[in-house]
Every structure is written in structure tokens, then in C-alpha cells.
Design an enzyme around this catalytic site. Structure first.
Site, mmCIF file in Angstrom:
data_model
loop_
_atom_site.group_PDB
_atom_site.id
_atom_site.type_symbol
_atom_site.label_atom_id
_atom_site.label_comp_id
_atom_site.label_asym_id
_atom_site.label_seq_id
_atom_site.Cartn_x
_atom_site.Cartn_y
_atom_site.Cartn_z
ATOM 1 N N SER A 115 0.877 -1.169 -0.038
ATOM 2 C CA SER A 115 0.124 -0.149 -0.138
ATOM 3 C C SER A 115 0.790 1.207 0.017
ATOM 4 O O SER A 115 2.069 1.220 0.529
ATOM 5 C CB SER A 115 -0.830 0.081 1.296
ATOM 6 O OG SER A 115 -1.669 1.219 1.313
ATOM 7 N N TYR A 137 -2.435 5.577 -4.043
ATOM 8 C CA TYR A 137 -3.282 6.665 -3.758
ATOM 9 C C TYR A 137 -2.984 7.793 -4.608
ATOM 10 O O TYR A 137 -2.012 8.152 -4.698
ATOM 11 C CB TYR A 137 -3.572 6.611 -2.389
ATOM 12 C CG TYR A 137 -4.607 5.826 -1.618
ATOM 13 C CD1 TYR A 137 -5.663 5.667 -1.675
ATOM 14 C CD2 TYR A 137 -3.835 4.891 -0.504
ATOM 15 C CE1 TYR A 137 -6.450 4.599 -1.132
ATOM 16 C CE2 TYR A 137 -4.575 4.040 0.417
ATOM 17 C CZ TYR A 137 -6.008 3.943 -0.143
ATOM 18 O OH TYR A 137 -6.516 2.939 0.514
ATOM 19 N N THR A 163 -6.061 2.824 -6.668
ATOM 20 C CA THR A 163 -7.282 2.769 -6.216
ATOM 21 C C THR A 163 -8.173 4.024 -6.616
ATOM 22 O O THR A 163 -7.376 5.159 -6.466
ATOM 23 C CB THR A 163 -7.293 2.869 -4.732
ATOM 24 O OG1 THR A 163 -6.291 1.704 -4.271
ATOM 25 C CG2 THR A 163 -8.508 3.148 -3.929
ATOM 26 N N LYS A 238 -8.567 -0.344 -8.974
ATOM 27 C CA LYS A 238 -9.278 -1.199 -7.946
ATOM 28 C C LYS A 238 -10.275 -0.117 -7.505
ATOM 29 O O LYS A 238 -9.999 1.036 -7.045
ATOM 30 C CB LYS A 238 -8.426 -1.428 -6.637
ATOM 31 C CG LYS A 238 -8.848 -1.825 -5.636
ATOM 32 C CD LYS A 238 -7.848 -2.425 -4.544
ATOM 33 C CE LYS A 238 -8.416 -2.903 -3.173
ATOM 34 N NZ LYS A 238 -9.085 -1.939 -2.396
ATOM 35 N N HIS A 262 -14.234 -1.809 -1.455
ATOM 36 C CA HIS A 262 -13.144 -1.421 -0.438
ATOM 37 C C HIS A 262 -13.270 -2.171 0.746
ATOM 38 O O HIS A 262 -13.149 -1.621 2.071
ATOM 39 C CB HIS A 262 -12.968 0.172 -0.265
ATOM 40 C CG HIS A 262 -11.723 0.437 -0.054
ATOM 41 N ND1 HIS A 262 -10.879 1.046 -0.935
ATOM 42 C CD2 HIS A 262 -10.994 0.508 1.366
ATOM 43 C CE1 HIS A 262 -9.770 1.393 -0.374
ATOM 44 N NE2 HIS A 262 -9.737 1.275 0.898
#
Length: 366
Positions: A115, A137, A163, A238, A262
């Protein structure tokens, strides 16, 4: 080693055994951060209920003596069609955090998705040597976004997972009520955004405040097209639930989409991922892989996803349960159990492999 010491999980026969062990091992506010969803947690609960409504029609008199779950994801061979979902701040549940989880994924032969909010730098995760994807992100700082992509490439990541369903963090009421904040020993190791995630708020989640300051709500299709030009790595989106978005993602150069709400942590009331899967598969077409995320808890769940057209699945919370309960050994056991369950489900449904599973009939009960 769990968060609070040695956790006697006993013999684990399914992933839910690790869920119970993790709930016992973790402080209540950390467990809520891991387990909770947004709002009234309607979508969180619906993900599981929807998967349980999917029934399979087994075939018989087929030779399954050589049954195997071998497959490919993004063109690379894997021993089962599973990748580890991105989960932030894994040192919350175990001191080794992402390093222990990545070693478990390497041992299982499945990709580990690191992540943006990893508590360990991406370079240390890829140094373990397994297949690593990097989850991105979209940040307010566009230069830092590009820097993260370059770091992921330089570190040897095999894919970028953007994402697309988090312009800001959903209203996670458990965290708000707990006034949840990160302990000082845990940080977002990949980004430069100050320490607001550690500052307890009067009536909110410090993590939500931090992401609100760091994340951009201006992510658009133009942003995706610009990112596609910036990297040659396979690109996954995603957070796709609408067929129209899947079609446009494929047209914009995405190599795969991840059907995901999510894990019930963003829009409460969003459609369960498994319910959205068939339309997304039809819209994405043959040139764009489709993976399913949100609620996978067993090998039968993986088989359900395959039968409804998925190329594979992402697994998130169960790996964290194993990590919290017993560190790397717990995470390894979670993935071993999933592999055992998937092979069992394949054979009992008359499928000698993943290709046969994708021809299996499945239907949702009322």
C-alpha cells in the site's frame, strides 16, 4: 507472536479461526480499525451475505486426480489465482508488519500488494524477493505521485494498482467513536505528509483527517490516461463496480480492473462486489483481466468468483488476521489453508483446474 503476546490459536481449520484469534490478540480500537466498515456497515455485511447466496452446480464423472489451482495473473504464473490486497499500516497488528506478510506471500507464490500507506518502505518489501504490486493512492502532491511510481518501478514492482474509490476516507464510525490515531511507532513510510495521523482528534479519526489532507479528490479519467503514459508496468484499477467504468478503464489502457467496494469501508450501501462482477466481466472484454475483492473468506469463495468470470481474487483481512494471531507463520497458514480449500472446492465441483472452474455454472439464490 500476536500484538499482545503469544496467541494460542489452537488448530486452525478455516480462516474464521484466525479471525477469532486476531480479535483476541489486538487492542479493541485496532481490531475495530481492521474489522470495521463505513456507516452502518451495511455493505460490509452484504459482501459476505452476497457471496453466501452464490451456489455452484458441480459436474460429475470427471477425472480430478490431477486437480491443480495453477493459473496466471497479469500474464505471470501463480499457484492459485490469488493476490494479497493492499492493507495500510500492517505494523499496527504485528511488529514486522508488511515484511512478515510479504514473506508469507512469497512462500505461497502469490503477489503481495504494498500500500501507499504501508508502514514499511516499498524498497524493503521488494527486497524480500517475491512478486510485489504497488497500490497507489492519488495524492494532492502530483510530483510525489509520480515519485512513488518511479520508486515502485526502480524497486522491482511488477504492477501498479491505482485505487479509484477513495477521494476521501468513508465515515468509519468505529474509528470516529474510538478517536482512533496511529501509535508513534507506526507511520506511512512511503509518503511525506506530516504526522496528523498520530494526533488524536476530539470527535474523529486521525487517520481519516490525515488521508483527507493527503489524498486528492480530483482523480479523473484524464489522470488515469496520464498515469498510463508514465509507466510501462501493468496497470490495475481497484474500486470498479459499474460496467460502464470497466469498459472505459479497458479503453483507457488498464490491464485489469478490481471489482471492489473497499471491503465495505467506503460508500455504505454500495453494491456487493460479487453482485457487480458478471456485468463488469462482460463489459471489460477479453483484453482486460477482472479480479474480485471484498469478502473473500474461503477457497469456495475463490471458486465462486472464478465461476462468475473473475481471473482471480484479492484477499485482505484474512492475511491480517493471521499476521495478528501468529506473525509470519500465521499469515503463511492462512494462505496454505486457502490453497487447500480451493483445491478441495475445485475437485469436489468436478474441475481439474481453473479453466474448468470458469465454465462452471453458478447462480444466486433469492
Amino acid at each position: 507472536m500476536g500484538y499482545g503476546g503469544e496467541v494460542p490459536a489452537g488448530p486452525a481449520h478455516c480462516l474464521a479461526d484466525f479471525e477469532r484469534a486476531a480479535a483476541s490478540a489486538l487492542p479493541a480500537d485496532v481490531w475495530d480499525f481492521v474489522a470495521g466498515g463505513s456507516g452502518a456497515e451495511i455493505t460490509l455485511d452484504a459482501n459476505r451475505a452476497a457471496l453466501d447466496r452464490v451456489f455452484l452446480v458441480p459436474r460429475v464423472l470427471r477425472d480430478v486426480s490431477q486437480c491443480t489451482a495453477d493459473s496466471t495473473l497479469l500474464g505471470r504464473p501463480v499457484p492459485m489465482p490469488v493476490a494479497i490486497a493492499p492493507v495500510a499500516y500492517q505494523q499496527l497488528v504485528h511488529p514486522e508488519g508488511e515484511l512478515a506478510a510479504a514473506r508469507a506471500a512469497k512462500a505461497a507464490g502469490v503477489p503481495f500488494t504494498a500500500s501507499t500507506l504501508s508502514s514499511v518502505p516499498i524498497e524493503e518489501i521488494t527486497a524480500i524477493g517475491g512478486a510485489v504490486w504497488f497500490q497507489l493512492y492519488w495524492l494532492r502532491d502530483a510530483a510525489q505521485c509520480l515519485e512513488l511510481v518511479r520508486r515502485a518501478e526502480d524497486a522491482g514492482c511488477q504492477a501498479i494498482m491505482l485505487t479509484v474509490d477513495v477521494p476521501w476516507m468513508g465515515r468509519r464510525l468505529r474509528d470516529m467513536r474510538n478517536r482512533f490515531a496511529l501509535p508513534g511507532r507506526v507511520r506511512a513510510a512511503n509518503i511525506r505528509t506530516g504526522s496528523t495521523a498520530h494526533r488524536r482528534q476530539a470527535d474523529s479519526s486521525a487517520v481519516a483527517v490525515h488521508t483527507g489532507q493527503a489524498f486528492s479528490a480530483a482523480l479523473t479519467w484524464s489522470s488515469l490516461e496520464a498515469l498510463r503514459k508514465q509507466t510501462r508496468l501493468p496497470l490495475l484499477l481497484k474500486g470498479v463496480l459499474a460496467a460502464e467504468d470497466a469498459l472505459r478503464a479497458a479503453e483507457s489502457g488498464a490491464d485489469a480492473v478490481v471489482v471492489s467496494n473497499h471491503g465495505g469501508r467506503q460508500l455504505d450501501g454500495a453494491v456487493p462486489s460479487i453482485d457487480a462482477l458478471p456485468e463488469v466481466v462482460a463489459a471489460a472484454g477479453d483484453g482486460c483481466e477482472v479480479l474480485l475483492d471484498s469478502g473473500i473468506r474461503s477457497g469456495t469463495d475463490v471458486l465462486r468468483a472464478l465461476a462468475l468470470g473473475a481471473s482471480g481474487v484479492l484477499v485482505g483481512r484474512p492475511l491480517i488476521w493471521g499476521l495478528a494471531a501468529a506473525g509470519e507463520a500465521g499469515a503463511r497458514r492462512v494462505l496454505d489453508l486457502l490453497a487447500e480449500e480451493l483445491r478441495d472446492a475445485l475437485g469436489l465441483s468436478g474441475c481439474d483446474g481453473v479453466a474448468a472452474a470458469r465454465r462452471l455454472r453458478a447462480f444466486a439464490s433469492a
